[in-house]
Design a protein around this motif. Sequence first.
Motif, PDB file in Angstrom:
ATOM      1  N   PHE A 143       7.393   0.990   0.581  1.00  0.00           N
ATOM      2  CA  PHE A 143       6.884   1.157   1.947  1.00  0.00           C
ATOM      3  C   PHE A 143       5.354   1.130   1.967  1.00  0.00           C
ATOM      4  N   LEU A 144       4.741   1.737   0.931  1.00  0.00           N
ATOM      5  CA  LEU A 144       3.278   1.743   0.857  1.00  0.00           C
ATOM      6  C   LEU A 144       2.750   0.318   0.740  1.00  0.00           C
ATOM      7  N   GLY A 147       2.984  -1.225   4.090  1.00  0.00           N
ATOM      8  CA  GLY A 147       1.927  -0.736   4.971  1.00  0.00           C
ATOM      9  C   GLY A 147       0.604  -1.405   4.675  1.00  0.00           C
ATOM     10  N   ILE A 148       0.295  -1.544   3.365  1.00  0.00           N
ATOM     11  CA  ILE A 148      -0.972  -2.155   2.975  1.00  0.00           C
ATOM     12  C   ILE A 148      -1.019  -3.609   3.417  1.00  0.00           C
ATOM     13  N   ALA A 150       0.649  -4.899   5.916  1.00  0.00           N
ATOM     14  CA  ALA A 150       0.574  -4.941   7.384  1.00  0.00           C
ATOM     15  C   ALA A 150      -0.851  -4.681   7.853  1.00  0.00           C
ATOM     16  N   LEU A 151      -1.521  -3.713   7.203  1.00  0.00           N
ATOM     17  CA  LEU A 151      -2.899  -3.402   7.593  1.00  0.00           C
ATOM     18  C   LEU A 151      -3.806  -4.588   7.313  1.00  0.00           C
ATOM     19  N   ALA A 154      -3.424  -7.097   9.948  1.00  0.00           N
ATOM     20  CA  ALA A 154      -3.831  -6.714  11.302  1.00  0.00           C
ATOM     21  C   ALA A 154      -5.335  -6.826  11.516  1.00  0.00           C
ATOM     22  N   ILE A 155      -6.114  -6.709  10.429  1.00  0.00           N
ATOM     23  CA  ILE A 155      -7.572  -6.730  10.578  1.00  0.00           C
ATOM     24  C   ILE A 155      -8.082  -8.136  10.289  1.00  0.00           C
ATOM     25  N   THR A 160     -13.786  -5.899   6.175  1.00  0.00           N
ATOM     26  CA  THR A 160     -13.248  -4.662   6.741  1.00  0.00           C
ATOM     27  C   THR A 160     -11.816  -4.454   6.294  1.00  0.00           C
ATOM     28  N   GLN A 163     -11.735  -3.194   2.745  1.00  0.00           N
ATOM     29  CA  GLN A 163     -12.162  -1.798   2.607  1.00  0.00           C
ATOM     30  C   GLN A 163     -11.108  -0.844   3.151  1.00  0.00           C
ATOM     31  N   SER A 164     -10.540  -1.199   4.318  1.00  0.00           N
ATOM     32  CA  SER A 164      -9.531  -0.317   4.904  1.00  0.00           C
ATOM     33  C   SER A 164      -8.316  -0.205   3.997  1.00  0.00           C
ATOM     34  N   VAL A 167      -8.933   2.082   1.047  1.00  0.00           N
ATOM     35  CA  VAL A 167      -8.804   3.513   1.347  1.00  0.00           C
ATOM     36  C   VAL A 167      -7.334   3.909   1.377  1.00  0.00           C
ATOM     37  N   LEU A 168      -6.523   3.077   2.038  1.00  0.00           N
ATOM     38  CA  LEU A 168      -5.098   3.392   2.126  1.00  0.00           C
ATOM     39  C   LEU A 168      -4.451   3.386   0.736  1.00  0.00           C
ATOM     40  N   GLY A 172      -2.526   6.442  -1.140  1.00  0.00           N
ATOM     41  CA  GLY A 172      -1.155   6.309  -1.620  1.00  0.00           C
ATOM     42  C   GLY A 172      -1.006   6.525  -3.108  1.00  0.00           C
TER      43      GLY A 172
ATOM     44  N   LEU B 167      -8.009   4.534  10.221  1.00  0.00           N
ATOM     45  CA  LEU B 167      -7.966   3.158   9.720  1.00  0.00           C
ATOM     46  C   LEU B 167      -7.706   2.163  10.828  1.00  0.00           C
ATOM     47  N   LEU B 171      -8.581  -1.295  16.071  1.00  0.00           N
ATOM     48  CA  LEU B 171      -7.619  -2.366  16.346  1.00  0.00           C
ATOM     49  C   LEU B 171      -7.002  -2.181  17.719  1.00  0.00           C
ATOM     50  N   LEU B 180       3.641   2.584  10.384  1.00  0.00           N
ATOM     51  CA  LEU B 180       3.902   1.900   9.112  1.00  0.00           C
ATOM     52  C   LEU B 180       3.063   2.497   7.992  1.00  0.00           C
ATOM     53  N   LEU B 181       1.807   2.839   8.304  1.00  0.00           N
ATOM     54  CA  LEU B 181       0.912   3.330   7.264  1.00  0.00           C
ATOM     55  C   LEU B 181       1.226   4.763   6.889  1.00  0.00           C
ATOM     56  N   LEU B 185       3.874   8.348   3.748  1.00  0.00           N
ATOM     57  CA  LEU B 185       3.183   9.531   3.232  1.00  0.00           C
ATOM     58  C   LEU B 185       3.740  10.820   3.843  1.00  0.00           C
TER      59      LEU B 185
END
Lengths: 251, 238
Positions: A143-144, A147-148, A150-151, A154-155, A160, A163-164, A167-168, A172, B167, B171, B180-181, B185
């Motif tokens: 799942f992590l 998520g990574i 997907a992020l 999205a950006i 950016t 970097q985002s 951090v995630l 994790g 984060l 957006l 999702l993120l 956790l």
Amino acid sequence: MAEKKWMPRWFYQLASPRWCYGITGKLLPIFAPLALALLLGGTVWALLFAPADYQQGNSFRIIYIHVPSAILAQSCYMLMAIAGAIGLIWKMKVADMVAKSCAPIGASMALLALATGAIWGKPTWGSWWVWDARLTSMLILLFLYFGIMALHAAIEDATTAAQSTAVLALVGLVNIPIIKYSVEWWNTLHQPATFKLTERPAMPAEMWVPLLVMVLGFYCFFAVTLMLRLRHEILGRERRSGWVRELVEQR
Amino acid sequence: MSEMATNKPATQDRRRPGTFRAALKRDLLLAFRNRRDLVNPLVFFLMVATLFPLGVSPEPTFLAELAPGLVWVAALLATLLSMDSLFRADYEDGTLEQALLSPQPLILVVLARVTAHWVMTGLPLTLMAPLLGLMLFLPSEGMPGLMLSLLLGTPTLSLIGAIGAALTVGLRKGGMLISLLVLPLYIPVLIFGSGAVQAAVTGLPLAGYLALLGAMLALGLVLAPLAIAAALRISVSG
């Protein structure tokens, strides 16, 4: 000047996308045949020559896919987080690209580990899935990765996004020791770690040597796919620079 | 270095505890002025808990068995739902940029923000949980476990959720992405939180579960503000 030398020179050279493209081009012809040989040799050895387990019979042979993919899924996460941290601290573009390239490979490895685990669990535990600490923490890892990815998608801005996600990925990272020690902290159905640095494996050498070959083969395969993805990423991001244009014109 | 030039070190040290207090006061005041936002997660919490008896089965013995997990899942989703707006208003009117530029440590400002969020959602959820417990026929022995586990667990949920909110603050469609993120956790908190309630119902000792929830809260309090502050700097400058 002496204090500037604490980082080796190759570390700075890796920061240059052009140099990195060059060195991966030289390393690929070494790693690709190595990965192929190790994986092919290990598979044949594991399936045909390794002895059958006295309890599980031949069904145990899926360990030769399951364990390497599970190890790799965690190593890949570690690499992604470390590369992300390097990218955050030293603003290194190549580290960002390594981190980005790691995510899909790691996700597919985690998926492979879960799938082979389910196939193995059916004959030995009698069910495809149990809500066990090791299995659940591995699912969280998958799942992590999702998520990574997907992020990242999205950006829009590449820096950016890198970097985002770094951090995630660092946040994790707490999951990795949980996966590692889940079989020791909780009473689980899952067996303890196959390989330990401090002890000899619990199985005979005829069984674990091919497993070791498979693990090394998976690592080489990972190196090859990572380098291919990285080169693709470098070309995509550096498409406006002079050396990439020259490279295209040469073809 | 410019902030060092404008602020003398001696006065800065005296001001630091003030930063947290001032930011907390501002955030709480803002939240109390918009009381509608305070009520929304609570109503959501109540509605999710209503869905289960209607959707699964209204049988009391069956519901009593599921109640610990259901209340925890509902609390988790309610917290998650309130996360998207955590930094959004501040981001849109420029307050967040001012906070980033100010010489005060961003970690304290962020911690105050999360604390205010918890006071406005986590605490009311904890106080309302016994009502949901009654609706779902949770045995009365489980109530202290439920409230204690939520009291220790919801601040962790707020802290982790704030990382996701930070984060995604820049957006357009952050809402779905936050889930999702953040949900992976949240899983450990859910496991030990509902585990504590289950232990309380069956009469087993609670201390182990509560200690683990407390450990997660301690870890989150120390490390999450760092991640939130870093994520905010990336989101706003990018």
